[in-house]
Design a protein around this motif. Structure first.
Motif, short mmCIF file in Angstrom:
data_model
loop_
_atom_site.label_atom_id
_atom_site.label_comp_id
_atom_site.label_asym_id
_atom_site.label_seq_id
_atom_site.Cartn_x
_atom_site.Cartn_y
_atom_site.Cartn_z
N LYS A 156 -2.42 13.30 -10.06
CA LYS A 156 -1.19 13.41 -10.63
C LYS A 156 -0.15 13.56 -9.72
N ARG A 157 1.20 12.99 -9.74
CA ARG A 157 2.23 13.07 -8.73
C ARG A 157 2.61 14.54 -8.59
N SER A 158 2.74 15.10 -7.27
CA SER A 158 3.26 16.27 -7.19
C SER A 158 4.63 16.76 -7.65
N GLY A 159 5.15 17.47 -8.19
CA GLY A 159 6.33 17.80 -8.45
C GLY A 159 7.36 18.13 -7.43
N GLU A 160 6.48 18.90 -6.40
CA GLU A 160 7.22 19.35 -5.24
C GLU A 160 7.62 18.14 -4.06
N GLU A 161 6.65 17.61 -3.91
CA GLU A 161 6.68 16.31 -3.08
C GLU A 161 5.90 14.98 -3.59
N PRO A 162 6.79 14.39 -4.21
CA PRO A 162 6.44 13.10 -4.91
C PRO A 162 5.54 12.14 -4.35
N SER A 163 5.57 12.25 -2.92
CA SER A 163 4.82 11.22 -2.15
C SER A 163 3.29 11.75 -2.21
N VAL A 164 3.00 12.89 -2.45
CA VAL A 164 1.46 13.38 -2.52
C VAL A 164 1.22 13.29 -4.02
N TRP A 165 -0.11 12.90 -4.20
CA TRP A 165 -0.60 12.99 -5.49
C TRP A 165 -1.75 13.96 -5.50
N LEU A 166 -1.72 14.81 -6.37
CA LEU A 166 -2.80 16.02 -6.44
C LEU A 166 -4.06 15.60 -7.29
N PRO A 167 -5.20 16.16 -6.88
CA PRO A 167 -6.32 15.82 -7.70
C PRO A 167 -6.40 16.54 -8.95
N LEU A 168 -6.94 15.94 -10.04
CA LEU A 168 -6.98 16.61 -11.12
C LEU A 168 -8.41 17.48 -11.33
N SER A 169 -9.27 16.95 -10.23
CA SER A 169 -10.46 17.85 -10.34
C SER A 169 -11.20 17.83 -8.87
N THR A 170 -11.71 18.72 -8.72
CA THR A 170 -12.27 19.32 -7.39
C THR A 170 -13.17 18.18 -6.65
N ASP A 171 -13.58 17.46 -7.38
CA ASP A 171 -14.40 16.30 -6.79
C ASP A 171 -13.51 14.92 -6.15
N LEU A 172 -12.29 15.24 -6.20
CA LEU A 172 -11.21 14.25 -5.47
C LEU A 172 -10.53 14.99 -4.26
N LEU A 173 -9.90 14.04 -3.42
CA LEU A 173 -9.05 14.53 -2.54
C LEU A 173 -7.50 14.33 -2.99
N GLU A 174 -6.87 14.96 -2.22
CA GLU A 174 -5.38 14.86 -2.10
C GLU A 174 -4.89 13.63 -1.62
N VAL A 175 -3.98 12.79 -2.23
CA VAL A 175 -3.61 11.61 -1.70
C VAL A 175 -2.28 11.52 -1.11
N ASN A 176 -1.96 11.16 -0.04
CA ASN A 176 -0.55 11.26 0.63
C ASN A 176 -0.15 9.78 0.84
N PHE A 177 1.12 9.29 0.29
CA PHE A 177 1.71 7.90 0.73
C PHE A 177 2.57 8.43 1.76
N ILE A 178 2.68 7.21 2.74
CA ILE A 178 3.41 7.65 3.90
C ILE A 178 3.94 5.99 4.15
N GLY A 179 5.06 6.15 4.75
CA GLY A 179 5.69 4.76 4.95
C GLY A 179 5.48 3.88 6.33
N MET A 180 5.49 2.94 6.52
CA MET A 180 5.57 2.24 7.68
C MET A 180 6.71 1.18 7.64
N ASP A 181 7.43 1.04 8.93
CA ASP A 181 8.40 0.20 8.94
C ASP A 181 8.33 -0.54 10.17
N LYS A 182 7.82 -1.91 10.24
CA LYS A 182 7.77 -2.66 11.33
C LYS A 182 9.03 -3.69 11.63
N ARG A 183 9.73 -3.86 10.47
CA ARG A 183 10.48 -4.99 10.32
C ARG A 183 12.04 -4.59 10.19
N SER A 184 12.19 -3.88 9.28
CA SER A 184 13.66 -3.54 9.17
C SER A 184 14.43 -2.95 10.19
N GLU A 185 15.79 -2.74 10.23
CA GLU A 185 16.61 -2.37 11.39
C GLU A 185 16.48 -0.99 11.73
#
Lengths: 121, 236
Positions: free
Chosen positions: B71-100
């Motif tokens: 589930k999405r973290s309320g504090e930091e919405p780019s982080v998704w928190l596991p609902l059970s201990t058998d999963l890892l936390e997921v972090n979405f991070i951005g990459m920009d190779k094209r814009s100005e």
């Protein structure tokens, strides 16, 4: 936008500013740690020796590396071949790491990668 | 449950997002996945980084509803928190190779999926597609990820472990990867080149950590790489 992400971004930007400053300081005292590490990267092994052995190496023409004199207190750091090291009876191996043993040594002899140590069987 | 199982389960939970073109897995789990059969013997962090190119942002957002077990973290919405201990936390991070704004670290504002876009992630480019347990996991080319690890500011034990991840990547590099690393290095500003060399020198002097590659037997390799990089100035 969340405050947590803003704080994280701020920390990242501050780290970038610090790194730019460190880069500008690289040739001054601030850069001495990199210069010391750079010397150690090329060393397969390091030995601490007593003053008498370091004095003798200097009398015999070995020149300590400049980075040692930038440290306080200064160190004498030599790169020597294994057969020269063999003549240093006071030698004591120290880990090639920025640990207390290496940092507390007053005189260091370094052996380059590929150089045979007199202590190897 | 072992770490590999948690990693694969987490990848399955975000499998829909991984199908979005351009998305990559990055960070410390990459060397784990590059091991034979993704053995995942390195324990670095308990999270999974998903790189979202800014041009894929809308496509990834559309797939967020298909994520399971997190589930999405309320504090930091780019982080998704596991609902059970058998999963890892997921972090979405951005990459920009094209814009100005490419080459800049900035915040991509969005109500649903805000991202910190990291300047150094622009060193990444798509590499092999790992097929494991019915999943297709897009990985970056090792050279870019290795250089990204070297030039990113880190400190403390986490920083040291990240450098050991860089070593793990270096150990899977083939000669063409090293040439690619050198070419990428030449394209860096001098300040970042210095940061990369400084990180290599730190890595060479690190003490071993449990369940991480020991730099000691690889110190001649690191010395050789550092010496080669020193001969290269910035690209003109």
């Amino acid at each position: 936008m969340t405050a947590a992400m803003q704080r994280r971004l701020q920390r990242i930007r501050e780290a970038g500013v610090i790194r730019e400053w460190e880069y500008r300081q690289r040739n001054s005292a601030k850069g001495v740690w990199y210069r010391l590490r750079r010397v150690l990267v090329d060393a397969a092994k390091a030995y601490e020796v007593e003053d008498a052995d370091a004095d003798r190496f200097q009398r015999e023409g070995e020149i300590p590396l400049p980075v040692g004199s930038e440290l306080a207190p200064p160190k004498r750091i030599f790169f020597l071949p294994g057969e020269r090291l063999r003549t240093a009876s006071s030698r004591r191996p120290v880990p090639v790491r920025l640990g207390s043993e290496l940092l507390q040594a007053r005189n260091l002899i370094l052996l380059a990668h590929g150089e045979k140590s007199p202590d190897d069987s | 449950m072992d770490f590999r199982t948690r990693l694969i389960k987490t990848l399955k939970c975000v499998g829909a997002v991984l199908q979005e073109p351009g998305v990559l897995i990055a960070g410390s789990e990459v060397p784990n996945l590059l091991e034979a059969d993704a053995r995942s013997t390195l324990v670095v962090s308990q999270d999974l980084d998903i790189v979202v190119p800014v041009e894929s942002h809308a496509g990834v957002k559309a797939r967020l509803q298909d994520i399971r077990g997190l589930k999405r973290s309320g504090e930091e919405p780019s982080v998704w928190l596991p609902l059970s201990t058998d999963l890892l936390e997921v972090n979405f991070i951005g990459m920009d190779k094209r814009s100005e704004r490419a080459g800049e670290t900035y915040l991509l504002e969005d109500d649903e999926l805000p991202l910190i876009v990291f300047a150094q992630l622009s060193l990444l480019s798509p590499g092999k597609l790992l097929r494991i347990e019915g999943l297709e996991v897009p990985l970056p080319r090792p050279a870019g990820l290795l250089l990204e690890k070297l030039v990113t500011d880190r400190s403390g034990e986490k920083g040291e472990r990240d450098l050991l991840v860089a070593l793990a990547l270096l150990l899977v590099c083939e000669p063409p990867d090293i040439r690619e690393l050198e070419a990428l290095y030449r394209g860096l500003p001098e300040e970042q080149q210095y940061a990369a060399r400084s990180a290599l020198s730190l890595l060479s002097l690190l003490a071993p950590y449990p369940q991480m590659p020991d730099p000691t037997p690889h110190r001649p390799l690191l010395a050789g790489l550092l010496a080669r990089l020193e001969t290269m100035g910035p690209a003109r």
